[in-house]
Scaffold this active site. Structure first.
Site, short mmCIF file in Angstrom:
data_model
loop_
_atom_site.label_atom_id
_atom_site.label_comp_id
_atom_site.label_asym_id
_atom_site.label_seq_id
_atom_site.Cartn_x
_atom_site.Cartn_y
_atom_site.Cartn_z
N TYR A 147 0.69 -0.77 0.08
CA TYR A 147 -0.16 0.23 0.16
C TYR A 147 1.04 1.43 -0.02
O TYR A 147 2.07 1.52 1.11
CB TYR A 147 -1.14 -0.05 1.26
N ASP A 242 9.46 3.08 -0.51
CA ASP A 242 8.15 3.29 0.57
C ASP A 242 8.42 3.12 1.97
O ASP A 242 8.32 2.26 2.69
CB ASP A 242 6.54 2.69 0.13
N LYS A 270 4.57 9.09 8.81
CA LYS A 270 4.19 8.77 9.79
C LYS A 270 5.86 9.21 11.34
O LYS A 270 5.28 10.64 11.56
CB LYS A 270 4.43 6.87 10.33
#
Ligand code: HOZ
Length: 435
Positions: A147, A242, A270
């Site tokens: 994702y 990622d 994050k």
């Protein structure tokens, strides 16, 4: 003591559904795949969250990863208050963004230039645009179950909430966009090589979560990341890591440092925002200098480099220490083996995939190495487990296909409480007939 009423959360959820689609601002929070209603959170501190009905939980979601230092650490709150008092947004350069940029570069030297954005989604779509511009090619390879946020090119066989809701390829992604997204199997280099051979001169980039975190946690098998690096070099494509989840979590230098594989571009989110909305992309200087205003590849944002977010990120990254990772690794191992033992005693099938302080227990008998393995896990069993744990005061991701996160604020005691709750939940699951 009488159990607290759940009235206020229930009331708020009903009211929320009158204005927010599904009552939430991010789908997995609606508890659709585990049943029941989400508690609405009033406050949090350390490793605990408290809902509006006064129930306290040990939190293993930790806002889905950013809170490596726990909820509301005093140092962070102080810095935020001081920063906010000077103004919350200027839309102009500040010292804080330079400081955070330099700190990121020190921790991850492959980022010789970095651009701050507001989310991981922005980071990945911007990195892909840059890769396309730099290579003059259009296609991208991603992995089933990985994702990379909700940008159109990545919502093809995507993990996280897309898998939880059973729409791994979202309606609304135009077929033309989807055609440029090629999907390989995680941990299967031959599936990648086949795509490179078939589309050799048209692949701009390969994007990967070096440790997949959105089909549940799935680590790379030996040589997988190195193999991706060589294939990208061989076929002239850029390698994009990622590291929105793995960055600063697996080690201060992320997965790239941990595995010793250097990507061309890296996407971050994050932890880099310390709990405020931040993303970033960065990498090779020759590539990043194609981004506007140095180069022609356009990307901008009113709140990019926001002073509060930069201050939070700087505080979070400055407080990473070898002791922190030792603590997190120790707790991660303890939790993983405790869950496995609880399942063994209850005679339930469970595979716990753990990487440092992030882990996923899959209700399945055989190892989980890719998306097809992950999606064969027993999601009904996870749902039962989730509900049992919630009743026992343990707040877990409301989906089989997400990671659990530990923080500096978690202690052996918190972990042992979760393991005790897992024992009693799994014993109860064992007694119930299969649904
Ligand atoms: N996509 C996020 C987890 N991988 C969920 C974010 C949220 O719901 O807050």
């Amino acid at each position: 003591m009488a159990p607290p009423s759940k009235k206020l959360s229930a009331h708020l959820f009903a009211k929320a559904k009158q204005i927010l689609p599904g009552g939430v601002n991010s789908p997995v929070r609606a508890f659709s795949s585990v049943g029941g209603r989400p508690p609405f959170i009033r406050r949090a501190r350390g490793a605990r969250i408290v809902d509006v009905d006064g129930r306290s939980y040990i939190d293993f979601v930790m806002s889905w990863g950013p809170l490596i230092h726990g909820h509301a650490p005093a140092g962070l709150i102080k810095i935020l208050a001081e920063t906010a008092a000077r103004g919350t947004s200027f839309g102009a350069p500040t010292a804080q963004e330079v400081e955070l940029g330099l700190l990121v570069q020190q921790l991850m030297p492959s980022l010789s230039r970095v651009r701050f954005v507001n989310s991981g989604t922005e980071a990945t779509i911007s990195a892909l645009r840059l890769a396309r511009a730099a290579t003059k090619r259009n296609r991208v390879i991603k992995f089933a179950g990985c994702y990379h946020g909700h940008g159109d090119p990545f919502l093809v066989q995507a993990g996280s909430g897309a898998t939880t809701l059973g729409v791994p390829t979202s309606p609304g992604v135009s077929p033309a966009v989807a055609t440029d997204t090629l999907v390989a199997r995680y941990n299967d280099l031959s599936s990648v090589e086949r795509l490179f051979r078939a589309h050799r001169a048209s692949i701009a980039a390969l994007i990967v979560e070096p440790v997949a975190g959105n089909m549940g946690v799935v680590g790379p098998i030996l040589g997988f990341l190195e193999g991706l690096r060589s294939l990208c070099d061989q076929y002239g494509a850029l390698l994009i890591f990622d590291e929105v989840i793995s960055g600063f979590r697996l080690s201060p230098g992320g997965a790239q440092k941990h595995f010793g594989v250097k990507p061309d571009l890296t996407c971050l989110g994050k932890i880099i925002g310390g709990g405020l909305p931040v993303g970033a992309y960065g990498g090779r200087r020759d590539l990043m200098e194609q981004v506007a205003p140095v180069g022609p590849v356009y990307q901008a944002g009113t709140l990019s480099g926001n002073p509060l977010a930069m201050a939070a990120g700087h505080w979070a990254l400055s407080n990473l220490s070898p002791d922190l990772y030792t603590h997190l690794d120790k707790l991660g191992r303890r939790l993983a083996s405790g869950l496995a033992e609880a399942a063994r005693q209850a005679n339930l099938n469970l595979q716990v995939n753990a990487f440092g302080s992030v882990l996923t227990p899959f209700f399945i008998a055989r190892p989980v190495r890719n998306y097809s393995d992950a999606t064969q896990a027993d999601t009904n069993a996870y749902a039962k487990f989730f509900r049992g744990m919630l009743t026992r005061g343990i707040y877990l991701p409301p989906s089989q296909f997400e990671g659990w996160f530990l923080s500096a604020a978690h202690t052996t005691r918190h972990v042992d409480q979760a393991i005790d709750a897992a024992h009693s939940t799994m014993r109860a699951m064992r007694r119930q007939p299969r649904q």
